[in-house]
Structures are given as structure tokens and as C-alpha cells.
Motif scaffolding. Structure first.
Motif, PDB file in Angstrom:
ATOM      1  N   THR A  65      -0.816  -0.886  -4.336  1.00  0.00           N
ATOM      2  CA  THR A  65      -2.221  -0.484  -4.288  1.00  0.00           C
ATOM      3  C   THR A  65      -2.243   0.929  -3.709  1.00  0.00           C
ATOM      4  OG1 THR A  65      -3.019  -2.740  -3.989  1.00  0.00           O
ATOM      5  CG2 THR A  65      -4.478  -0.958  -3.272  1.00  0.00           C
ATOM      6  N   VAL A 111      -3.755   4.101  -1.963  1.00  0.00           N
ATOM      7  CA  VAL A 111      -4.829   4.442  -1.031  1.00  0.00           C
ATOM      8  C   VAL A 111      -4.655   5.883  -0.569  1.00  0.00           C
ATOM      9  CG1 VAL A 111      -5.142   2.062  -0.228  1.00  0.00           C
ATOM     10  CG2 VAL A 111      -3.500   3.564   0.940  1.00  0.00           C
ATOM     11  N   TYR A 166      -6.077  -0.305   7.332  1.00  0.00           N
ATOM     12  CA  TYR A 166      -5.094  -1.390   7.339  1.00  0.00           C
ATOM     13  C   TYR A 166      -4.207  -1.384   8.584  1.00  0.00           C
ATOM     14  CZ  TYR A 166      -6.498  -1.265   2.451  1.00  0.00           C
ATOM     15  OH  TYR A 166      -7.237  -1.269   1.286  1.00  0.00           O
ATOM     16  N   LEU A 181       0.824  -1.192   0.000  1.00  0.00           N
ATOM     17  CA  LEU A 181       0.000   0.000   0.000  1.00  0.00           C
ATOM     18  C   LEU A 181       0.868   1.256   0.000  1.00  0.00           C
ATOM     19  CD1 LEU A 181      -2.358  -1.306   2.795  1.00  0.00           C
ATOM     20  CD2 LEU A 181      -2.973  -1.115   0.380  1.00  0.00           C
TER      21      LEU A 181
END
Length: 268
Positions: free
Chosen positions: A134, A136, A142, A113
């Protein structure tokens, strides 16, 4: 040199070249270890997914250690032992990294992330682990599933100061250590590359004195301290070299393969 039954190697700066390549000489050296009856495995600050491409060419048949040894998986990447960073420690780590202006990544068991797809080190990490992040807006969802947090910064001296403050702030709640001059890793408490070496030695029924380890950074010192023999790469800092039993050539000069050849010569 002690008789060697198992070799545990770091990956970046050790097994791989600066271009993140595995040389034919390195592959051949590991093949000769197997032929001599000497086991071989790897441990790294990398996530599990970033180590997959090494298993087949190196013929690895025993577990490997991702996230600085806090996540152990078998060669099929099935979990053997896994740990998380406590949520409170995750929050504190993110605050400190933000204070120092570091680029921040958070890794779960299967996700990388990041908040900025154009961060300074994103393209470099993509090349290294052969995966995409990913993206975000924030890490709130998370915080309870973090396996590793990374602070990336081109300010090596500043990151070293950040490491010291992080260690003082987190204490025993998490492990904070640099895996590169530009990466500060925060991983679960009580587990590191040293505990990985001990775990694999127990699984194989051998003494840690019969293990040789090889690495180049501060996060490799934990495995140097528990193994019978250790090799520092030629590209390691002087501090790392002083704490190893041997120093080999750099990762740009086949230092890994040369160390393995030294082990093989001593076994004859």
C-alpha cells in the motif's frame, strides 16, 4: 544428535530457493517428518500474509511465527499472540533508517506500507510474500500500529553499520537484526525467533532440547541458542555457521531437505 520432537525452520534462504520456490524434495522431507511423529513449523521475518502459501503443502498444524516470531498465528492465520513496536521506538527507527538512506517499509497486522512503488526491493518483496504494498506519502498514521519496520539497502556494509547504531539507539525498546544482507528488521521488544521456539515447545509440552532449528541469518541465532539441535545452511555466513551444531548444504542444493533427512536417519 538429540532425539527430535519438533523442527522449526526459517523460510527465506533456508526452506525456499533463491527463486522463492518450495522444492518437491523439501515437501517430501517434511511429509516424512510428520510420518515419523516429528512436528514441524516455520518462523520468519515475513508478515503473516507472506507465509500463507506454505501451510498447506507442508501440512503445518501447529502455530507459525511471523515478524521474527513476534506475531504467532494458528494455521488458519488466527492470532495466538501479537506484539507491537512502541511508537517512540518506531519514530527513532525511521529517523536512523533515513539517515542511512535505506528504503523504508512499515508492516501492520494486515498491510505492507511503502512510500516508493518503484523502490529497488519492492518487486523482489512482492515476489517473495505474494502481495502488493500500500503506497503512502508518509507513515505518520501508522506509527502506533507497527509490527515490523524494514530498512532495505544494497549497501550491505552500510546496513550492518546501521544495524549496530539501531541496536544501540533502541536498546530494549525494540529488536533490530538483519534477516538478509539487504534487509534490516525492527520488531517488537522481548520477542524473537528464540522466544517463538520456547512458546511452541511449551504449547506442545516438550522441552526445547527436543527441538531442532534451521536457518541462515543473524535473526536465526536466537532460535539456535535455545534449541537442542541447530542447522546452519551452507549459504549462511561463517558467523552463523559457527553458532550451529550442524552445517548443511545451501538452499540451492537442497540443504533444507538434506538436514531433515539427517534428522530422520537419526530417529531410526
Amino acid at each position: 544428535m538429540n532425539r527430535i520432537a519438533l523442527v522449526v525452520s526459517d523460510v527465506d534462504g533456508t526452506l525456499l530457493t533463491k527463486e522463492k520456490l518450495l522444492t518437491e524434495r523439501a515437501i517430501g522431507a517434511v511429509r516424512k517428518l510428520h510420518e515419523a511423529g516429528i512436528g514441524f513449523t516455520i518462523t520468519s521475518s515475513r508478515p503473516t500474509l507472506g507465509m500463507r502459501f506454505l501451510i498447506e503443502p507442508l501440512g503445518i498444524t501447529v502455530p507459525i511465527g511471523a515478524f521474527n516470531g513476534s506475531c504467532i498465528v494458528d494455521p488458519a492465520l488466527k492470532p495466538v499472540e501479537q506484539h507491537l513496536i512502541p511508537e517512540a521506538a518506531t519514530r527513532r527507527a525511521l529517523d536512523i533508517l533515513g539517515k542511512f538512506g535505506a528504503e523504508i517499509w512499515l508492516f501492520t497486522s494486515d498491510l505492507w506500507l511503502a512510500r516508493d512503488p518503484n523502490g529497488q526491493y519492492v518487486s523482489y518483496e512482492k515476489l517473495a510474500i505474494r502481495a502488493d504494498p500500500t503506497i503512502v506519502l508518509d507513515f505518520t498514521s501508522y506509527l502506533s500500529s507497527a509490527r515490523k519496520i524494514v530498512g532495505a539497502s544494497a549497501d550491505a556494509a552500510g546496513l550492518q553499520r546501521c544495524e549496530a547504531e539501531m541496536q544501540e539507539a533502541l536498546g530494549t525498546r525494540a529488536t533490530a537484526v538483519r534477516s538478509q544482507s539487504y534487509y534490516l528488521d525492527i520488531t517488537p521488544p522481548g520477542v524473537n525467533k528464540g522466544t517463538f521456539v520456547q512458546t511452541i515447545a511449551r504449547r506442545l509440552g516438550i522441552s526445547a532440547d527436543l527441538v531442532a532449528t534451521i536457518g541462515d541469518m543473524q535473526n536465526d541465532l536466537a532460535m539456535f541458542h535455545v534449541s537442542g539441535t541447530s542447522f546452519a545452511m551452507g549459504n549462511a555466513t561463517d558467523d552463523v555457521k559457527r553458532q550451529a551444531t550442524h552445517v548443511t548444504a545451501s538452499n540451492e542444493d537442497e540443504g533444507f531437505a538434506k538436514a531433515m533427512e539427517t534428522i530422520l536417519a537419526s530417529a531410526q
